[in-house]
Scaffold this active site. Structure first.
Site, PDB file in Angstrom:
ATOM      1  N   SER A 124      25.424  46.435  41.989  1.00 59.04           N
ATOM      2  CA  SER A 124      25.940  46.645  40.631  1.00 59.04           C
ATOM      3  C   SER A 124      26.032  48.146  40.325  1.00 59.04           C
ATOM      4  CB  SER A 124      25.060  45.881  39.638  1.00 59.04           C
ATOM      5  OG  SER A 124      25.675  45.834  38.381  1.00 59.04           O
ATOM      6  N   GLU A 147      43.820  43.885  29.865  1.00 56.06           N
ATOM      7  CA  GLU A 147      44.949  44.781  29.555  1.00 56.06           C
ATOM      8  C   GLU A 147      45.653  45.120  30.852  1.00 56.06           C
ATOM      9  OE1 GLU A 147      43.892  48.362  27.409  1.00 56.06           O
ATOM     10  OE2 GLU A 147      42.332  47.244  26.363  1.00 56.06           O
ATOM     11  N   HIS A 174      31.058  43.379  40.315  1.00 56.60           N
ATOM     12  CA  HIS A 174      31.272  42.171  39.473  1.00 56.60           C
ATOM     13  C   HIS A 174      32.782  41.960  39.360  1.00 56.60           C
ATOM     14  CE1 HIS A 174      27.041  42.330  38.029  1.00 56.60           C
ATOM     15  NE2 HIS A 174      27.226  43.633  37.900  1.00 56.60           N
TER      16      HIS A 174
END
Lengths: 293, 293
Positions: free
Chosen positions: B144, B162, B186
Site C-alpha cells: 500500500s 473522472e 489498491h
C-alpha cells in the site's frame, strides 16, 4: 502538401446535412450549451430536421420523450415524433414506418439497453432504421442505454472495483448499427475500464469504445470517429493483443491480457477506426466539429 | 532449443535467497495462505531471515508493526526488529544502522506515503537501505503506502470516477528504490486506472505499474517483474506515446493521450521492464514463483 490543403478546405466547409452516428456517454448537457444535442440537431438538418425520438429504453418513456421533444422544439426542428414503442407489435405500426421514410434524425434515450433491444431487435422497424443509417439518409444518436446498443456485442451490465475478469461484464447482442465496436458509457465516471477490457478480451475482433458522460463519439460514414463534449472517449484496441487466458480461467479469476493499445481522446480528437490510428490534428488547435455549435 | 532448456532449468532451480523488491498492492492476505508474505519470508532467507519492519507510514505504527512481527514469527524468522521511526532524528539511531547491516529483509507497512517519505527521505538510514537493496543484500517489500514510495515519482493521492486530467493525481517524490516506475496500489479495487494514466502522461519516461490488493509485483534485479497473488498487475507503458496535451490544458480539463500500451498480468505472468515486453510462459501452465509457497 496539396493533399493537406484539400483536407483543410474539406474540414472548413460547413456540412450541416452530413449524417453520422452519435454515440453519447449519457448525462449530456440538456440545459446550458447543449453542445452535443445541438450537434445532433444540426446533423439532422437544423431547421429542416424531422426527428424521431425513441424513448423505449426508459421505464418512463413519456416523461423522457417529452423532455427531448421540448429541447429539439426549442432548437427549431421542423417536425418531431415520439415513437413510444412499448411492445414489439408496435414495430409494425404503419405511421412509424412512414415517418422513418422521411425523418432525418433518430434519437434513442437512456434507460435499460436490454429493454431497448428486446423491443426493437429483429423487427421490420429495426431493419428499416438500420438501412436508413447505413445509407446515410439520417443521423442516429443514442445516449447511455441508447449508446450501449450500437455494437453487435453489447455490454448489458457489469461492475467495477475489480480487476478484469469474465464475471465483471454481462454481454448480450446489441442492435448492430456499428457492428465493429463494443461501446461502454458513463465510462470514467463509473470506472468502467476494467469491464470494457474484460469485454474486449472476449471479442478481440472488435474495438472497445468507452465514452464519458456529456461526451460524444461521432462516427462518420468513412469510419472516422470525432470527439465532442466535456469528457474523453477511450479506445481499447486489441488488434495487437498477443495473449489472453480469458477463455480458460474461472468466471471470477483475474484475466491476463497482453498488448492492448489504449488512446484517450478529448474534444476535437479524431480516430480512424478502420486504419486503427489517430488522425493528427492540423496546426496548433484541435480540429473541431464545425457543425456542432 | 538449447536456450529454452537452459531457461527451463534456470526456472526450476530453487532460489530461496534470491533477493527482490516486492511491491504489494495493499490488503495482502495475513490470515489464510499468506502467499505473498510467505514469499517475502522465503526471499529473505526463510528460517535464517532477519527482518526489519518499518511501520512509519502508519498512524498506529506499534499495532501494525506487531501484527507483522507476529506473522513473521509464526513463519519462523530468525530475528525480527520493529524500526518504529517516528522522527527523522531516529534515522541516525546506531542500533537501526547496525541491524540494516545484517538484516535480510525489510518490510514497509501501509499508511500514508507522504508520511513515510517525510520521515525517511534523504537520511543516512535511507541511503544505507537503498544500497542494500541495489546490491541485492536484502529483500525489500512494501505494501500500500509502502508500495507507493518505490518509484522516484510517487502518486501521493488522487481520485477516481473522472476521465484522465491533471488534478486527478497528486504527485510527489518517492524513495526511488525503483526509479523507473510509477506505482499505484489498491489498483482496480479503487478504480485507479485514470489516475495512473494521468500520472504516466506527465512522466512518459517512466513505466506505470498498477497493483491490485493481495497482489504483488515482484521485481528481480534483472528488471523482470513477476506477478504473485490473487489480482492483477497492470502495466501502462508510454514508450510509444505519440501525443499528449497534458502540459497545455487546464488542471481539470480532460487529457488526450495517444498510443499507450497496456498489459493486464495475472499470477505467474512475467514482464521484462527493460525490454518493455512480456516474457511468454513456457509450456501450458504459468511460470510460478517456486520459492513463494
Amino acid at each position: 502538401m496539396l493533399q493537406l490543403e484539400v483536407q483543410v478546405q474539406e474540414q472548413r466547409k460547413p456540412q450541416p446535412m452530413k449524417t453520422a452516428v452519435m454515440v453519447i456517454g449519457g448525462a449530456e448537457d440538456k440545459v446550458h450549451g447543449r453542445e452535443i444535442l445541438h450537434a445532433f440537431f444540426n446533423r439532422s438538418g437544423g431547421s429542416d430536421a424531422q426527428i424521431a425520438i425513441i424513448p423505449s429504453a426508459s421505464r418512463e418513456p413519456a416523461i423522457i420523450g417529452e423532455r427531448y421533444r421540448s429541447i429539439f422544439q426549442d432548437m427549431g426542428a421542423k417536425r418531431i415524433e415520439l415513437l413510444d414503442i412499448r411492445d414489439r407489435v408496435q414495430c409494425e405500426e404503419p405511421a412509424y414506418h412512414e415517418f422513418l421514410e422521411v425523418c432525418t434524425g433518430v434519437f434513442m434515450t437512456g434507460g435499460d439497453q436490454l429493454r431497448l433491444c428486446g423491443l426493437l431487435a429483429d423487427t421490420p422497424f429495426m431493419e428499416k432504421l438500420r438501412l436508413g443509417v447505413w445509407q446515410g439518409r439520417l443521423t442516429l444518436a443514442g445516449t447511455s442505454a441508447g449508446a450501449a446498443v450500437m455494437g453487435h456485442h453489447m455490454i448489458a451490465g457489469g461492475g467495477s472495483g475489480e480487476c478484469p475478469n469474465r464475471s465483471l461484464v454481462d454481454m448480450a447482442t446489441g442492435l448492430g448499427f456499428l457492428p465493429e465496436v463494443i461501446v461502454d458509457q458513463h465510462f470514467h465516471n463509473r470506472n468502467r475500464m476494467a469491464r470494457l477490457m474484460s469485454a474486449v478480451s472476449a471479442h478481440p475482433d472488435r474495438l472497445g469504445i468507452g465514452i464519458d458522460e456529456d461526451t460524444c463519439a461521432l462516427f462518420e460514414g468513412d469510419g472516422i470517429i470525432q470527439v465532442l463534449g466535456k469528457g474523453t472517449v477511450t479506445i481499447v484496441d486489441p488488434a495487437e493483443m498477443s495473449y489472453t487466458n480469458q477463455p480458460y480461467v474461472g468466471a471470477t479469476d483475474p484475466i491476463s491480457i497482453y498488448n492492448l493499445r489504449v488512446h484517450i481522446l478529448s474534444y476535437g480528437d479524431r480516430y480512424d477506426m478502420r486504419q486503427r490510428k489517430i488522425i493528427p490534428s492540423l496546426g496548433e488547435g484541435c480540429v473541431t466539429d464545425q457543425t456542432g455549435t
